[in-house]
Design an enzyme around this catalytic site. Sequence first.
Site, PDB file in Angstrom:
ATOM      1  N   ARG A 197       0.858  -1.190   0.000  1.00 53.94           N
ATOM      2  CA  ARG A 197       0.000   0.000   0.000  1.00 53.94           C
ATOM      3  C   ARG A 197       0.888   1.231   0.000  1.00 53.94           C
ATOM      4  NH1 ARG A 197      -5.288  -1.281   3.408  1.00 53.94           N
ATOM      5  NH2 ARG A 197      -5.709   0.873   2.849  1.00 53.94           N
ATOM      6  N   TYR A 200       2.215   7.295  -0.040  1.00 53.24           N
ATOM      7  CA  TYR A 200       1.917   8.584  -0.687  1.00 53.24           C
ATOM      8  C   TYR A 200       0.439   8.661  -1.059  1.00 53.24           C
ATOM      9  CZ  TYR A 200       2.341  12.363  -4.149  1.00 53.24           C
ATOM     10  OH  TYR A 200       2.182  13.538  -4.861  1.00 53.24           O
ATOM     11  N   ASP A 201      -0.056   7.646  -1.784  1.00 54.40           N
ATOM     12  CA  ASP A 201      -1.471   7.647  -2.201  1.00 54.40           C
ATOM     13  C   ASP A 201      -2.380   7.699  -0.972  1.00 54.40           C
ATOM     14  OD1 ASP A 201       0.169   6.713  -4.203  1.00 54.40           O
ATOM     15  OD2 ASP A 201      -1.093   5.036  -4.785  1.00 54.40           O
ATOM     16  N   GLU A 202      -2.091   6.785  -0.019  1.00 55.45           N
ATOM     17  CA  GLU A 202      -2.957   6.714   1.172  1.00 55.45           C
ATOM     18  C   GLU A 202      -2.836   8.002   1.985  1.00 55.45           C
ATOM     19  OE1 GLU A 202      -4.244   2.553   0.593  1.00 55.45           O
ATOM     20  OE2 GLU A 202      -5.047   4.354   1.543  1.00 55.45           O
ATOM     21  N   LYS A 204      -2.203  11.016   0.937  1.00 57.50           N
ATOM     22  CA  LYS A 204      -2.924  12.109   0.285  1.00 57.50           C
ATOM     23  C   LYS A 204      -4.438  11.906   0.409  1.00 57.50           C
ATOM     24  CE  LYS A 204       0.321  14.817  -1.381  1.00 57.50           C
ATOM     25  NZ  LYS A 204       0.517  16.196  -0.932  1.00 57.50           N
ATOM     26  N   ASN A 229       0.842  14.121 -13.641  1.00 58.05           N
ATOM     27  CA  ASN A 229       2.282  14.169 -13.939  1.00 58.05           C
ATOM     28  C   ASN A 229       2.713  15.558 -14.420  1.00 58.05           C
ATOM     29  OD1 ASN A 229       3.152  11.596 -13.262  1.00 58.05           O
ATOM     30  ND2 ASN A 229       2.093  10.756 -15.048  1.00 58.05           N
ATOM     31  N   PHE A 246      11.717   9.266 -18.251  1.00 58.15           N
ATOM     32  CA  PHE A 246      11.690   9.173 -19.724  1.00 58.15           C
ATOM     33  C   PHE A 246      12.769  10.078 -20.322  1.00 58.15           C
ATOM     34  CE2 PHE A 246       9.866   8.237 -23.749  1.00 58.15           C
ATOM     35  CZ  PHE A 246       9.845   9.414 -24.498  1.00 58.15           C
TER      36      PHE A 246
HETATM   37  O1  LIG Z   1       8.250  16.343   5.359  1.00 53.76           O
HETATM   38  C1  LIG Z   1       8.441  17.083   4.388  1.00 53.76           C
HETATM   39  C2  LIG Z   1       8.655  16.565   3.074  1.00 53.76           C
HETATM   40  C3  LIG Z   1       8.895  17.453   2.030  1.00 53.76           C
HETATM   41  N1  LIG Z   1       8.922  18.790   2.285  1.00 53.76           N
HETATM   42  C4  LIG Z   1       9.188  19.731   1.184  1.00 53.76           C
HETATM   43  O2  LIG Z   1       8.098  19.692   0.262  1.00 53.76           O
HETATM   44  C5  LIG Z   1       8.580  20.048  -1.035  1.00 53.76           C
HETATM   45  C6  LIG Z   1       8.062  19.023  -2.056  1.00 53.76           C
HETATM   46  O3  LIG Z   1       8.525  19.419  -3.317  1.00 53.76           O
HETATM   47  P1  LIG Z   1       9.076  18.328  -4.378  1.00 53.76           P
HETATM   48  O4  LIG Z   1       9.929  19.062  -5.341  1.00 53.76           O
HETATM   49  O5  LIG Z   1       9.618  17.139  -3.658  1.00 53.76           O
HETATM   50  O6  LIG Z   1       7.761  17.803  -5.084  1.00 53.76           O
HETATM   51  P2  LIG Z   1       6.750  18.583  -6.047  1.00 53.76           P
HETATM   52  O7  LIG Z   1       6.897  20.070  -5.901  1.00 53.76           O
HETATM   53  O8  LIG Z   1       6.788  18.010  -7.411  1.00 53.76           O
HETATM   54  O9  LIG Z   1       5.377  18.092  -5.343  1.00 53.76           O
HETATM   55  C7  LIG Z   1       4.263  18.892  -5.400  1.00 53.76           C
HETATM   56  O10 LIG Z   1       3.336  18.279  -6.287  1.00 53.76           O
HETATM   57  C8  LIG Z   1       2.898  16.983  -5.856  1.00 53.76           C
HETATM   58  C9  LIG Z   1       2.268  17.092  -4.479  1.00 53.76           C
HETATM   59  O11 LIG Z   1       1.868  15.810  -4.006  1.00 53.76           O
HETATM   60  C10 LIG Z   1       3.265  17.656  -3.502  1.00 53.76           C
HETATM   61  O12 LIG Z   1       2.596  17.812  -2.248  1.00 53.76           O
HETATM   62  C11 LIG Z   1       3.721  19.021  -4.005  1.00 53.76           C
HETATM   63  O13 LIG Z   1       4.779  19.485  -3.170  1.00 53.76           O
HETATM   64  C12 LIG Z   1      10.119  20.073  -0.957  1.00 53.76           C
HETATM   65  O14 LIG Z   1      10.585  21.388  -0.916  1.00 53.76           O
HETATM   66  C13 LIG Z   1      10.406  19.339   0.360  1.00 53.76           C
HETATM   67  O15 LIG Z   1      11.623  19.742   0.966  1.00 53.76           O
HETATM   68  C14 LIG Z   1       8.709  19.316   3.552  1.00 53.76           C
HETATM   69  O16 LIG Z   1       8.753  20.523   3.732  1.00 53.76           O
HETATM   70  N2  LIG Z   1       8.463  18.442   4.572  1.00 53.76           N
END
Ligand SMILES: O=c1ccn([C@@H]2O[C@H](COP(=O)(O)OP(=O)(O)O[C@H]3OC[C@@H](O)[C@H](O)[C@H]3O)[C@@H](O)[C@H]2O)c(=O)[nH]1
Length: 252
Positions: A197, A200-202, A204, A229, A246
Amino acid sequence: MYESEVIQEWLKKASNGNHNAAKPPPTPSPLRFSKFFQSNMRILVTGGAGFIGSHLVDKLMENEKNEVIVADNYFTGSKDNLKKWIGHPRFELIRHDVTEPLLIEVDQIYHLACPASPIFYKYNPVKTIKTNVIGTLNMLGLAKRVGARILLTSTSEVYGDPLVHPQVESYWGNVNPIDSAQCSIPIPVFFMVFWVRSCYDEGKRVAETLMFDYHRQHGIEIRIARIFNTYGPRMNIDDGRVVSNFIAQAVR
Ligand SMILES: O=c1ccn([C@@H]2O[C@H](COP(=O)(O)OP(=O)(O)O[C@H]3OC[C@@H](O)[C@H](O)[C@H]3O)[C@@H](O)[C@H]2O)c(=O)[nH]1
């Protein structure tokens, strides 16, 4: 009758019933109507140092009325994504993990803090769930206390392994509730990896549920964006998501 019409019919009937209608939003403090507050909007962006979050900060900062505060624990994000705003009078960057409460005065919250790359969210699945559950509870508690509007970035993964393409918002999804750890039947190793499981999915799905329940129970003004995506500048090439994989394979 198509599924979505059935759902619309059901919702229409339910709305005439005694279901718990959302309470009116909490009345903001009278201060909010003072000239000072009218002149600026204080906005918190959790996860603002990430790929999507940093582009959102760029957009919000274009409006001179906005004061932007980013809270991020830099698990997958980087200060580098925000370097052009560091030191700006309307910008503030806090190293903060949303699983801890954050007591600040804001008018809007964009809650993006969560690792979105499978490589990172599988690295510590329990932390990923905590970020989505406790982190979202902390942000909703803040929104309730200060009367802020809150947006959650969710994901297309909430639909599971969809059988309907493209997924419309009323699609119920195709979710696998089985985890290989619970099955007493022997599973070929090949399938084991598919029968876990997803934290991430659960996570959210719970975060979305908390948003709707706070809206109904406390009248919080909410928004939810299910992001499919995405790709673009500031995305980590070794992110492990489909588009970056990709492109990485094409250029290597
Ligand atoms: O526990 C955490 C985990 C992550 N983060 C921060 O959250 C941010 C997530 O950004 P990422 O670049 O990893 O991911 P993305 O910007 O692509 O995700 C984005 O689109 C998909 C959504 O599910 C995410 O919630 C959203 O952040 C990062 O800056 C990371 O440092 C926290 O502040 N706390």
